[in-house]
Design a protein around this motif. Structure first.
Motif, PDB file in Angstrom:
ATOM      1  N   LEU A 157       0.842  -1.201   0.000  1.00 31.87           N
ATOM      2  CA  LEU A 157       0.000   0.000   0.000  1.00 31.87           C
ATOM      3  C   LEU A 157       0.876   1.249   0.000  1.00 31.87           C
ATOM      4  CD1 LEU A 157      -2.654   1.544   0.238  1.00 31.87           C
ATOM      5  CD2 LEU A 157      -2.559   1.225   2.719  1.00 31.87           C
ATOM      6  N   PHE A 159       4.089   1.458  -0.877  1.00 31.53           N
ATOM      7  CA  PHE A 159       4.796   1.525  -2.166  1.00 31.53           C
ATOM      8  C   PHE A 159       3.897   2.110  -3.252  1.00 31.53           C
ATOM      9  CE2 PHE A 159       7.476  -2.398  -0.850  1.00 31.53           C
ATOM     10  CZ  PHE A 159       8.314  -1.585  -0.112  1.00 31.53           C
ATOM     11  N   SER A 160       2.646   1.678  -3.240  1.00 31.96           N
ATOM     12  CA  SER A 160       1.762   2.129  -4.319  1.00 31.96           C
ATOM     13  C   SER A 160       1.509   3.631  -4.211  1.00 31.96           C
ATOM     14  CB  SER A 160       0.451   1.348  -4.303  1.00 31.96           C
ATOM     15  OG  SER A 160      -0.335   1.676  -3.174  1.00 31.96           O
ATOM     16  N   TRP A 162       3.665   5.845  -3.010  1.00 26.05           N
ATOM     17  CA  TRP A 162       4.892   6.458  -3.523  1.00 26.05           C
ATOM     18  C   TRP A 162       4.922   6.420  -5.048  1.00 26.05           C
ATOM     19  CZ3 TRP A 162       8.943   3.621   0.060  1.00 26.05           C
ATOM     20  CH2 TRP A 162       8.837   4.121   1.357  1.00 26.05           C
ATOM     21  N   ALA A 163       4.685   5.231  -5.576  1.00 23.07           N
ATOM     22  CA  ALA A 163       4.802   5.051  -7.024  1.00 23.07           C
ATOM     23  C   ALA A 163       3.840   5.973  -7.760  1.00 23.07           C
ATOM     24  CB  ALA A 163       4.539   3.596  -7.396  1.00 23.07           C
ATOM     25  N   LEU A 164       2.599   5.994  -7.312  1.00 21.71           N
ATOM     26  CA  LEU A 164       1.573   6.728  -8.046  1.00 21.71           C
ATOM     27  C   LEU A 164       1.786   8.231  -7.973  1.00 21.71           C
ATOM     28  CD1 LEU A 164      -1.491   4.580  -7.059  1.00 21.71           C
ATOM     29  CD2 LEU A 164      -0.562   4.864  -9.351  1.00 21.71           C
ATOM     30  N   GLN A 166       4.764   9.958  -7.113  1.00 22.78           N
ATOM     31  CA  GLN A 166       6.043  10.409  -7.660  1.00 22.78           C
ATOM     32  C   GLN A 166       6.112  10.243  -9.173  1.00 22.78           C
ATOM     33  OE1 GLN A 166       9.163   8.521  -5.382  1.00 22.78           O
ATOM     34  NE2 GLN A 166       8.444   9.447  -3.482  1.00 22.78           N
ATOM     35  N   HIS A 167       5.342   9.326  -9.684  1.00 23.39           N
ATOM     36  CA  HIS A 167       5.322   9.148 -11.133  1.00 23.39           C
ATOM     37  C   HIS A 167       5.073  10.466 -11.853  1.00 23.39           C
ATOM     38  CE1 HIS A 167       4.816   6.646 -14.752  1.00 23.39           C
ATOM     39  NE2 HIS A 167       3.881   7.499 -15.107  1.00 23.39           N
ATOM     40  N   TYR A 168       4.186  11.282 -11.293  1.00 24.86           N
ATOM     41  CA  TYR A 168       3.834  12.530 -11.968  1.00 24.86           C
ATOM     42  C   TYR A 168       4.963  13.552 -11.931  1.00 24.86           C
ATOM     43  CZ  TYR A 168      -0.845  10.677 -12.390  1.00 24.86           C
ATOM     44  OH  TYR A 168      -1.907   9.892 -12.736  1.00 24.86           O
ATOM     45  N   ASP A 170       8.474  12.432 -11.526  1.00 28.06           N
ATOM     46  CA  ASP A 170       9.668  11.816 -12.102  1.00 28.06           C
ATOM     47  C   ASP A 170       9.527  11.563 -13.599  1.00 28.06           C
ATOM     48  OD1 ASP A 170      10.390  11.828  -9.468  1.00 28.06           O
ATOM     49  OD2 ASP A 170      10.068   9.679  -9.153  1.00 28.06           O
ATOM     50  N   PHE A 171       8.340  11.157 -14.021  1.00 28.73           N
ATOM     51  CA  PHE A 171       8.140  10.833 -15.430  1.00 28.73           C
ATOM     52  C   PHE A 171       7.275  11.869 -16.116  1.00 28.73           C
ATOM     53  CE2 PHE A 171       8.998   6.831 -13.236  1.00 28.73           C
ATOM     54  CZ  PHE A 171      10.166   6.494 -13.889  1.00 28.73           C
ATOM     55  N   ALA A 188      -5.282  13.648 -11.772  1.00 27.30           N
ATOM     56  CA  ALA A 188      -4.569  12.663 -10.964  1.00 27.30           C
ATOM     57  C   ALA A 188      -5.153  12.608  -9.561  1.00 27.30           C
ATOM     58  CB  ALA A 188      -3.083  12.996 -10.904  1.00 27.30           C
ATOM     59  N   TYR A 191      -8.437  10.774  -9.616  1.00 24.74           N
ATOM     60  CA  TYR A 191      -8.225   9.346  -9.867  1.00 24.74           C
ATOM     61  C   TYR A 191      -7.680   8.643  -8.625  1.00 24.74           C
ATOM     62  CZ  TYR A 191      -6.332   5.072 -11.883  1.00 24.74           C
ATOM     63  OH  TYR A 191      -6.034   3.762 -12.143  1.00 24.74           O
ATOM     64  N   PHE A 195      -9.283   5.698  -6.549  1.00 28.55           N
ATOM     65  CA  PHE A 195      -8.482   4.488  -6.498  1.00 28.55           C
ATOM     66  C   PHE A 195      -8.373   3.957  -5.062  1.00 28.55           C
ATOM     67  CE2 PHE A 195      -4.908   1.814  -6.714  1.00 28.55           C
ATOM     68  CZ  PHE A 195      -4.588   1.560  -8.017  1.00 28.55           C
TER      69      PHE A 195
ATOM     70  N   HIS B 156      -5.166   8.152 -16.724  1.00 31.03           N
ATOM     71  CA  HIS B 156      -4.592   7.941 -15.395  1.00 31.03           C
ATOM     72  C   HIS B 156      -4.579   6.465 -15.031  1.00 31.03           C
ATOM     73  CE1 HIS B 156      -3.915  12.120 -14.402  1.00 31.03           C
ATOM     74  NE2 HIS B 156      -5.082  12.408 -14.962  1.00 31.03           N
ATOM     75  N   LEU B 164       2.911   1.658 -11.045  1.00 29.90           N
ATOM     76  CA  LEU B 164       2.911   0.621 -10.030  1.00 29.90           C
ATOM     77  C   LEU B 164       3.814  -0.543 -10.410  1.00 29.90           C
ATOM     78  CD1 LEU B 164      -0.874   0.683  -9.150  1.00 29.90           C
ATOM     79  CD2 LEU B 164       1.018   1.246  -7.627  1.00 29.90           C
ATOM     80  N   HIS B 167       7.721   0.642 -10.718  1.00 33.52           N
ATOM     81  CA  HIS B 167       8.287   0.989  -9.419  1.00 33.52           C
ATOM     82  C   HIS B 167       9.134  -0.147  -8.861  1.00 33.52           C
ATOM     83  CE1 HIS B 167       8.296   3.339  -5.667  1.00 33.52           C
ATOM     84  NE2 HIS B 167       8.235   2.188  -5.041  1.00 33.52           N
ATOM     85  N   TYR B 191      -1.360  -7.830  -4.571  1.00 36.12           N
ATOM     86  CA  TYR B 191      -1.832  -6.484  -4.248  1.00 36.12           C
ATOM     87  C   TYR B 191      -2.393  -5.786  -5.482  1.00 36.12           C
ATOM     88  CZ  TYR B 191      -1.807  -1.609  -2.726  1.00 36.12           C
ATOM     89  OH  TYR B 191      -2.155  -0.321  -2.448  1.00 36.12           O
ATOM     90  N   LEU B 199     -10.953  -1.380  -7.990  1.00 35.96           N
ATOM     91  CA  LEU B 199     -11.153  -0.101  -8.683  1.00 35.96           C
ATOM     92  C   LEU B 199     -12.116  -0.239  -9.853  1.00 35.96           C
ATOM     93  CD1 LEU B 199     -10.247   2.907  -9.197  1.00 35.96           C
ATOM     94  CD2 LEU B 199      -8.612   1.945 -10.811  1.00 35.96           C
TER      95      LEU B 199
END
Lengths: 202, 202
Positions: A157, A159-160, A162-164, A166-168, A170-171, A188, A191, A195, B156, B164, B167, B191, B199
């Motif tokens: 949870l 990690f997800s 962070w990933a979701l 920071q993606h906006y 970093d990428f 975002a 969403y 989510f 999104h 996800l 990562h 997960y 979702l």
DNA sequence: GCTTGATTTGACCAAGTGGTCAAAGGCACG
DNA sequence: CGTGCCTTTGACCACTTGGTCAAATCAAGC
């Protein structure tokens, strides 16, 4: 922990100008791709003058990285085991997304370091970071045990989130290329709320 | 489009050894942090010998990047508008996660390039990538209109799948530091299935 | 205006790096 | 065996880059 505090006004000004410039340059080109000259120019100083304030390129990078790590973890620290579980998590998501929007350079600097195997902050990751995450995972487990949120793996949870978020930051380049330059953040936020609500609402 | 095909067996062997070594080195140190010497050593060749097969360091990098982009988008291409919407999306998630597990070097090379503003593949992002994503977003909208999945922003949704799954490859160091070396992938798959099911399930 | 310490700089250096080149080695084939 | 081409290499070069240093400049208190 803090370096010898700057005494004069001019020292303070130049040191912070260098750190600002360093953040700019390092976050764009990475450590190896950044040159002392570039940083000095961005800070409005000559190279030897910059090296009068910091002993080396690496010292600038390290100071940025260390002060960053704290700032970066603050939103997670604020995740507290008070009554309302889901709003607490959604707040964390919102705070983290706001940081990606408002401090993309910091996010990218951090991402670059991790991407290369985090050679300079491995210890902090295995130490402070792991401790903090373990602690918060326990909080999440309590919420699950109390039936306040659905059962999920607390680590994934986190990690997800962070990933979701920071993606906006970093990428950002990729996101913008696909969206044709449209601001991704309002969408975002919606969403991500949808989510995590549908994932966690009991 | 393909470069002058290698004629002899030795050329084929050396070229692919160089690309392998380049993937290793570039994905670990980034473009600027990688040296021709390092790549040559990893490929078991001398530097001038390596430069006999590729005209420059950048040429190796570009060839890797371009061949990668295709591979990287294949799972998305396979997302087809057949009857079952949710299983199709979950399959995509699984394929993408498997790629993060099995090809972390490719993922990191790509991530590093994007992180630095994608100076060498901006066109491909705004072209092929955008086209493909637009197309698949339409497919997702059809599924939504047909009531097969809940209403979400298709863009999104796609970003979230990328974020996800990648990562776990790109920030592998961080994930491992937090989990203390435990393999994250089995848990991640569970997960993510849970995540996207709750979702999207109508 | 003089002294003292902080600040700034031009000139310089050593190491690292991408890339070149002429010459040497190897290999297939008549 | 010889010839011609593919492959490999040691030596080399130009340039970048992190960092040094002695000398110059500046600022503030006396």
């Amino acid at each position: 922990m803090t370096k010898s505090a700057p005494r004069t006004r001019i020292q303070e000004k130049n040191r912070s100008a260098i750190l600002e410039a360093g953040l700019d340059v390092f976050s764009q080109f990475g450590f190896r791709g950044s040159t002392v000259d570039k940083i000095a120019e961005a800070a409005g100083l000559s190279k030897p003058n910059l090296l009068y304030y910091f002993p080396s390129k690496e010292a600038i990078y390290l100071e940025l990285l260390n002060s960053l790590l704290d700032t970066w973890l603050d939103p997670l620290r604020a995740l507290n085991d008070d009554g309302r579980a889901l709003p607490e998590i959604l707040d964390y998501v919102r705070r983290k997304l706001a940081m990606a929007r408002d401090y993309p350079r910091e996010s990218r600097l951090f991402a670059g370091e991790i991407l290369q195997g985090a050679p300079r902050i491995e210890d902090a990751l295995k130490g402070d970071l792991k401790t903090l995450v373990d602690e918060k995972a326990k909080v999440i487990r309590h919420w699950i045990a109390a039936g306040k949120i659905k059962e999920v793996d607390p680590y994934h949870l986190i990690f997800s989130i962070w990933a979701l978020t920071q993606h906006y930051a970093d990428f950002d380049t990729q996101v913008n290329a696909v969206l044709g330059g449209k601001d991704p953040f309002p969408g975002a936020e919606l969403y991500l709320e949808q989510f995590f609500t549908s994932l966690l609402k009991p």
